[in-house]
Design an enzyme around this catalytic site. Structure first.
Site, PDB file in Angstrom:
ATOM      1  N   ARG A  34       0.745  -1.332  -0.091  1.00 35.68           N
ATOM      2  CA  ARG A  34       0.175  -0.006  -0.074  1.00 35.68           C
ATOM      3  C   ARG A  34       0.876   1.183   0.046  1.00 35.68           C
ATOM      4  O   ARG A  34       2.123   1.043   0.343  1.00 35.68           O
ATOM      5  CB  ARG A  34      -0.852   0.062   1.344  1.00 35.68           C
ATOM      6  N   HIS A  35       0.461   2.246  -0.435  1.00 36.93           N
ATOM      7  CA  HIS A  35       1.133   3.710  -0.275  1.00 36.93           C
ATOM      8  C   HIS A  35       1.497   3.862   1.058  1.00 36.93           C
ATOM      9  O   HIS A  35       0.576   3.136   2.147  1.00 36.93           O
ATOM     10  CB  HIS A  35       0.195   4.761  -0.835  1.00 36.93           C
ATOM     11  N   ASN A  50      -5.732   8.609   5.624  1.00 29.44           N
ATOM     12  CA  ASN A  50      -5.957   7.598   6.649  1.00 29.44           C
ATOM     13  C   ASN A  50      -6.018   7.986   8.121  1.00 29.44           C
ATOM     14  O   ASN A  50      -6.385   7.112   8.907  1.00 29.44           O
ATOM     15  CB  ASN A  50      -4.579   6.755   6.448  1.00 29.44           C
ATOM     16  N   ARG A  94      -0.548   9.557  -3.611  1.00 33.00           N
ATOM     17  CA  ARG A  94       0.003   8.980  -2.579  1.00 33.00           C
ATOM     18  C   ARG A  94       0.827   7.681  -2.789  1.00 33.00           C
ATOM     19  O   ARG A  94       1.770   7.522  -2.278  1.00 33.00           O
ATOM     20  CB  ARG A  94      -0.944   8.586  -1.528  1.00 33.00           C
ATOM     21  N   GLU A 139      -7.647   3.643  -6.274  1.00 31.94           N
ATOM     22  CA  GLU A 139      -8.427   2.996  -5.381  1.00 31.94           C
ATOM     23  C   GLU A 139      -9.838   2.715  -5.781  1.00 31.94           C
ATOM     24  O   GLU A 139     -10.500   3.552  -6.624  1.00 31.94           O
ATOM     25  CB  GLU A 139      -8.341   3.761  -4.094  1.00 31.94           C
ATOM     26  N   HIS A 146      -3.462   0.435  -3.499  1.00 35.24           N
ATOM     27  CA  HIS A 146      -4.367   0.712  -2.340  1.00 35.24           C
ATOM     28  C   HIS A 146      -5.001  -0.133  -1.909  1.00 35.24           C
ATOM     29  O   HIS A 146      -4.930  -1.413  -2.490  1.00 35.24           O
ATOM     30  CB  HIS A 146      -5.402   1.674  -2.906  1.00 35.24           C
TER      31      HIS A 146
HETATM   32  O1  F6P Z   1      -8.984   3.880   4.198  1.00 34.24           O
HETATM   33  C1  F6P Z   1      -8.115   3.770   3.175  1.00 34.24           C
HETATM   34  C2  F6P Z   1      -9.097   3.253   1.833  1.00 34.24           C
HETATM   35  O2  F6P Z   1      -8.103   2.946   1.059  1.00 34.24           O
HETATM   36  C3  F6P Z   1     -10.034   4.281   1.329  1.00 34.24           C
HETATM   37  O3  F6P Z   1      -9.634   4.957   0.593  1.00 34.24           O
HETATM   38  C4  F6P Z   1     -11.046   3.083   0.463  1.00 34.24           C
HETATM   39  O4  F6P Z   1     -12.219   3.562   0.355  1.00 34.24           O
HETATM   40  C5  F6P Z   1     -10.935   2.224   1.954  1.00 34.24           C
HETATM   41  O5  F6P Z   1      -9.544   2.055   2.451  1.00 34.24           O
HETATM   42  C6  F6P Z   1     -11.422   0.683   1.266  1.00 34.24           C
HETATM   43  O6  F6P Z   1     -11.628  -0.286   2.197  1.00 34.24           O
HETATM   44  P1  F6P Z   1     -13.060  -0.421   2.666  1.00 34.24           P
HETATM   45  O7  F6P Z   1     -13.411  -1.274   1.324  1.00 34.24           O
HETATM   46  O8  F6P Z   1     -12.859  -1.546   3.807  1.00 34.24           O
HETATM   47  O9  F6P Z   1     -13.811   0.669   3.121  1.00 34.24           O
END
Ligand code: F6P
Length: 192
Positions: free
Chosen positions: A8-9, A15, A59, A79, A144
């Site tokens: 991951r970044h 975050n 990122r 992402e 991501h």
């Molecule tokens: O929180 C970091 C992240 O990469 C967000 O940008 C993204 O929406 C999310 O995680 C994805 O994870 P989840 O599907 O568990 O919400």
């Protein structure tokens, strides 16, 4: 043997308060990860060549910045698009869109954000990346959480119920190696 590296970044400003999506820069700890990464990668790789694949978001480029290798950006590595919820925190989503929040909880793989994507959508858009990955040697992917869950699940043959909950920790390089039996994963965490 063939291996692929994933990360991951580094931790981003979003975050820090669990905000979805956006195009934030790294946090101070994220920058420390970016600084430490070249040392770990050269230790793991020796003097073998490497190509870094990042997403088109800041990122991942910032995380890859110090790595002295060829780089390529893939839009397909961006992402999961949270659509209307992009830039919100999980708390905001629960408050403003309680029905969607509950629906996502019920079937996280199929749930598609309004104006955005589902995990299934991400799996589909990753197909060309995975095809190319299977033809290549010495690739490191910096992407991501949701995207890496999909790639990881593909190679480890993990189904749609488990996929959206896989733990892909921050500040950790994952090394996937093809063995006689399937795929083997090793994790290298950098303590910040
Ligand atoms: O929180 C970091 C992240 O990469 C967000 O940008 C993204 O929406 C999310 O995680 C994805 O994870 P989840 O599907 O568990 O919400």
């Amino acid at each position: 043997t063939r291996s692929v590296f994933f990360s991951r970044h580094g931790e981003s400003m979003y975050n820090l308060d669990q905000r979805l999506g956006g195009d934030p820069s790294l946090s101070p700890n994220g920058w420390k990860y970016a600084e430490a990464l070249p040392g770990l990668v050269s230790k793991l790789l020796g003097d073998q060549p490497l190509t870094i694949w990042t997403s088109t978001l800041k990122r991942t480029a910032e995380t890859a910045g110090g790595l002295p290798y060829k780089k390529m950006q893939w839009k397909a590595l961006d992402e999961l698009d949270a659509g209307l919820c992009d830039g919100l925190t999980y708390e905001d989503v629960e408050e403003r869109y309680p029905e969607e929040y509950a629906m996502r909880d019920e079937n996280k793989f199929e749930f598609r954000y309004r104006g955005g994507e589902s995990y299934r959508d991400v799996v589909l858009r990753l197909e060309p990346v995975i095809m190319e990955l299977e033809r290549q040697q010495n690739i490191m992917i910096i992407s991501h959480q949701a995207v890496l869950r999909c790639i990881y699940a593909y190679f480890l043959d993990i189904g749609p119920e488990e996929l959206p909950y896989l733990k892909i920790p921050l500040h950790t390089v994952m090394k996937l190696t093809w063995t006689a039996y399937g795929c083997d994963i090793q994790m290298y965490k950098i303590d910040i």
